[in-house]
Write an enzyme that holds these catalytic residues in place. Structure first.
Site, PDB file in Angstrom:
ATOM      1  N   SER A   1       0.850  -1.183   0.000  1.00 30.89           N
ATOM      2  CA  SER A   1       0.000   0.000   0.000  1.00 30.89           C
ATOM      3  C   SER A   1       0.886   1.233   0.000  1.00 30.89           C
ATOM      4  O   SER A   1       1.880   1.288   0.727  1.00 30.89           O
ATOM      5  CB  SER A   1      -0.909   0.001   1.230  1.00 30.89           C
ATOM      6  OG  SER A   1      -1.787   1.113   1.212  1.00 30.89           O
TER       7      SER A   1
ATOM      8  N   HIS B   1       2.270  12.158  -1.294  1.00 27.19           N
ATOM      9  CA  HIS B   1       1.864  13.557  -1.169  1.00 27.19           C
ATOM     10  C   HIS B   1       2.994  14.444  -1.710  1.00 27.19           C
ATOM     11  O   HIS B   1       4.029  14.600  -1.055  1.00 27.19           O
ATOM     12  CB  HIS B   1       1.586  13.912   0.298  1.00 27.19           C
ATOM     13  CG  HIS B   1       0.422  13.186   0.887  1.00 27.19           C
ATOM     14  ND1 HIS B   1      -0.882  13.470   0.529  1.00 27.19           N
ATOM     15  CD2 HIS B   1       0.368  12.183   1.797  1.00 27.19           C
ATOM     16  CE1 HIS B   1      -1.697  12.674   1.211  1.00 27.19           C
ATOM     17  NE2 HIS B   1      -0.969  11.888   1.988  1.00 27.19           N
TER      18      HIS B   1
ATOM     19  N   HIS C   1      -2.645   7.055  -4.645  1.00 32.96           N
ATOM     20  CA  HIS C   1      -2.732   5.906  -3.742  1.00 32.96           C
ATOM     21  C   HIS C   1      -2.782   4.625  -4.574  1.00 32.96           C
ATOM     22  O   HIS C   1      -3.422   4.583  -5.622  1.00 32.96           O
ATOM     23  CB  HIS C   1      -4.001   6.016  -2.882  1.00 32.96           C
ATOM     24  CG  HIS C   1      -4.470   4.720  -2.304  1.00 32.96           C
ATOM     25  ND1 HIS C   1      -5.545   4.021  -2.823  1.00 32.96           N
ATOM     26  CD2 HIS C   1      -4.026   3.985  -1.249  1.00 32.96           C
ATOM     27  CE1 HIS C   1      -5.747   2.925  -2.104  1.00 32.96           C
ATOM     28  NE2 HIS C   1      -4.840   2.881  -1.157  1.00 32.96           N
TER      29      HIS C   1
ATOM     30  N   VAL D   1      -2.454  -3.238  -3.481  1.00 35.34           N
ATOM     31  CA  VAL D   1      -2.726  -4.580  -4.007  1.00 35.34           C
ATOM     32  C   VAL D   1      -2.568  -5.552  -2.854  1.00 35.34           C
ATOM     33  O   VAL D   1      -1.629  -5.441  -2.055  1.00 35.34           O
ATOM     34  CB  VAL D   1      -1.800  -4.957  -5.190  1.00 35.34           C
ATOM     35  CG1 VAL D   1      -2.237  -4.270  -6.462  1.00 35.34           C
ATOM     36  CG2 VAL D   1      -0.339  -4.633  -4.900  1.00 35.34           C
ATOM     37  N   ARG D   2      -3.492  -6.497  -2.733  1.00 32.95           N
ATOM     38  CA  ARG D   2      -3.514  -7.338  -1.546  1.00 32.95           C
ATOM     39  C   ARG D   2      -4.046  -8.739  -1.857  1.00 32.95           C
ATOM     40  O   ARG D   2      -4.746  -8.953  -2.854  1.00 32.95           O
ATOM     41  CB  ARG D   2      -4.369  -6.696  -0.458  1.00 32.95           C
ATOM     42  CG  ARG D   2      -5.796  -6.402  -0.893  1.00 32.95           C
ATOM     43  CD  ARG D   2      -6.533  -5.541   0.121  1.00 32.95           C
ATOM     44  NE  ARG D   2      -7.903  -5.267  -0.303  1.00 32.95           N
ATOM     45  CZ  ARG D   2      -8.253  -4.239  -1.074  1.00 32.95           C
ATOM     46  NH1 ARG D   2      -7.334  -3.374  -1.488  1.00 32.95           N
ATOM     47  NH2 ARG D   2      -9.509  -4.052  -1.417  1.00 32.95           N
TER      48      ARG D   2
ATOM     49  N   HIS E   1      -6.444   7.297 -16.647  1.00 35.96           N
ATOM     50  CA  HIS E   1      -7.494   6.309 -16.894  1.00 35.96           C
ATOM     51  C   HIS E   1      -7.169   5.402 -18.081  1.00 35.96           C
ATOM     52  O   HIS E   1      -7.548   4.226 -18.074  1.00 35.96           O
ATOM     53  CB  HIS E   1      -8.840   7.017 -17.076  1.00 35.96           C
ATOM     54  CG  HIS E   1      -9.485   7.390 -15.781  1.00 35.96           C
ATOM     55  ND1 HIS E   1     -10.316   6.541 -15.085  1.00 35.96           N
ATOM     56  CD2 HIS E   1      -9.395   8.514 -15.026  1.00 35.96           C
ATOM     57  CE1 HIS E   1     -10.712   7.110 -13.971  1.00 35.96           C
ATOM     58  NE2 HIS E   1     -10.172   8.321 -13.906  1.00 35.96           N
TER      59      HIS E   1
ATOM     60  N   HIS F   1     -20.589  12.735   3.610  1.00 37.73           N
ATOM     61  CA  HIS F   1     -20.837  13.944   4.393  1.00 37.73           C
ATOM     62  C   HIS F   1     -20.430  15.205   3.638  1.00 37.73           C
ATOM     63  O   HIS F   1     -20.837  16.309   4.020  1.00 37.73           O
ATOM     64  CB  HIS F   1     -20.118  13.869   5.743  1.00 37.73           C
ATOM     65  CG  HIS F   1     -18.622  13.856   5.654  1.00 37.73           C
ATOM     66  ND1 HIS F   1     -17.926  12.749   5.237  1.00 37.73           N
ATOM     67  CD2 HIS F   1     -17.702  14.814   5.926  1.00 37.73           C
ATOM     68  CE1 HIS F   1     -16.630  13.021   5.262  1.00 37.73           C
ATOM     69  NE2 HIS F   1     -16.464  14.266   5.667  1.00 37.73           N
TER      70      HIS F   1
ATOM     71  N   GLY G   1      -4.544  -5.131  14.981  1.00 32.71           N
ATOM     72  CA  GLY G   1      -3.347  -4.856  15.766  1.00 32.71           C
ATOM     73  C   GLY G   1      -2.131  -4.566  14.923  1.00 32.71           C
ATOM     74  O   GLY G   1      -0.998  -4.863  15.328  1.00 32.71           O
TER      75      GLY G   1
END
Length: 307
Positions: free
Chosen positions: A94, A98, A108, A111-112, A147, A177, A264
């Site tokens: 990950s 900035h 950002h 991949v997991r 894209h 929000h 954790g």
């Protein structure tokens, strides 16, 4: 169907972290990544790398993690009750970047791979990830390039994937929000592939390889084009204000942040996605017709960028 092979995924992820860090260091030309290896009491650990106060990147964090445990947290089982009571292995890369210059977007990538196991039954495994772009002063040609590179990565496996996972990205990186998207999107996928029995482990693995390996070709050309653009206090102020949206999303909505904290994980590594400087203003609105207003009025509206 080939059985899931966590080792080959781990080897790829470690190499991906190396490749991305090397490319970013070369582009920055000022600072190198600081590396810190960490272990997790419940099992596993990771390798965190952060570049701070570079010539181009104010902060860039590129993390690898490989953790395991006896049960998945609520963030993983809430919508998938079949995962309850299973042990798990989770690994991924990950990153969040900035930049200094407000004309260079924040970005950002993730991949997991997950595998959840229980005695006497078949393991449940899946891949997830994607990449997205968060500009402050966007250029249409940059968004199209981003894209198009995302589509090229998807098309290597299935010509329908780009449209599907672009929409998932627009939906996921949305702040209810604020009633706005976080940026101009990209790709987001989870629980992949949906037809695991038919498509198999290799298909899922090929997809995260395509996404991971196409990140640098998607991002660095934009950096190279915009990093020397002249800016002043107004642009810097707006960049810091818009970074506030990044913080709001990551702390309130991001599932990866919740998963890391609930399992954790190492807090410093999880929260390296947050920008080093940020600003909020009460009830601020951009001046009508300004470059800042253009971000809200045009670029934060999900659309087909490749038409």
């Amino acid at each position: 169907m080939k059985q899931p092979d966590p080792k080959v995924v781990k080897d790829f992820l470690l190499q991906l972290q190396d490749n991305i860090c090397q490319s970013l260091e070369q582009e920055d030309g000022g600072q190198s990544f600081m590396e810190e290896e960490w272990t997790r009491e419940e099992g596993g650990g990771g390798r965190s790398r952060v570049l701070s106060e570079g010539k181009v990147f104010e902060q860039a964090g590129v993390n690898f993690s490989h953790v395991m445990g006896q049960s998945l947290p609520r963030s993983a089982t809430a919508k998938r009750p079949e995962l309850e009571g299973r042990s798990f292995i989770a690994m991924g890369v990950s990153l969040v970047i900035h930049p200094h210059n407000p004309y260079v977007p924040t970005t950002h990538l993730n991949v997991r791979f997950f595998i959840a196991e229980k005695d006497g039954v078949d393991p449940i495994w899946w891949f997830g990830g994607g990449f997205d772009l968060t500009p402050y002063y966007p250029f249409k040609e940059d968004v199209v390039h981003w894209h198009q590179t995302a589509k090229d990565a998807c098309d290597k496996l299935d010509s329908h994937y780009y449209e599907k996972y672009k929409k998932c990205c627009d939906d996921y990186f949305y702040l209810p929000h604020r009633n706005e998207t976080r940026g101009v999107g990209g790709l987001f996928f989870d629980d992949f592939p949906e037809q695991r029995t038919e498509l198999g482990f290799e298909h899922g693995f090929d997809f995260i390889k395509a996404i991971g390996n196409n990140f640098i070709p998607a991002y660095l050309p934009i950096v190279q084009k915009r990093k020397d653009t002249t800016f002043g206090e107004r642009e810097r102020d707006f960049q810091l204000y818009r970074r506030g949206r990044y913080v709001e999303f990551n702390l309130v909505y991001d599932r990866g942040t919740l998963f890391g904290l609930q399992t954790g994980g190492r807090t410093e590594s999880i929260l390296m996605s947050l920008p080093p400087l940020v600003k909020w203003r009460y009830n601020w609105k951009p001046e009508k017709g300004s470059d800042e207003a253009k971000l809200y009025d045009y670029y934060l509206k999900p659309q087909n960028w490749l038409e």
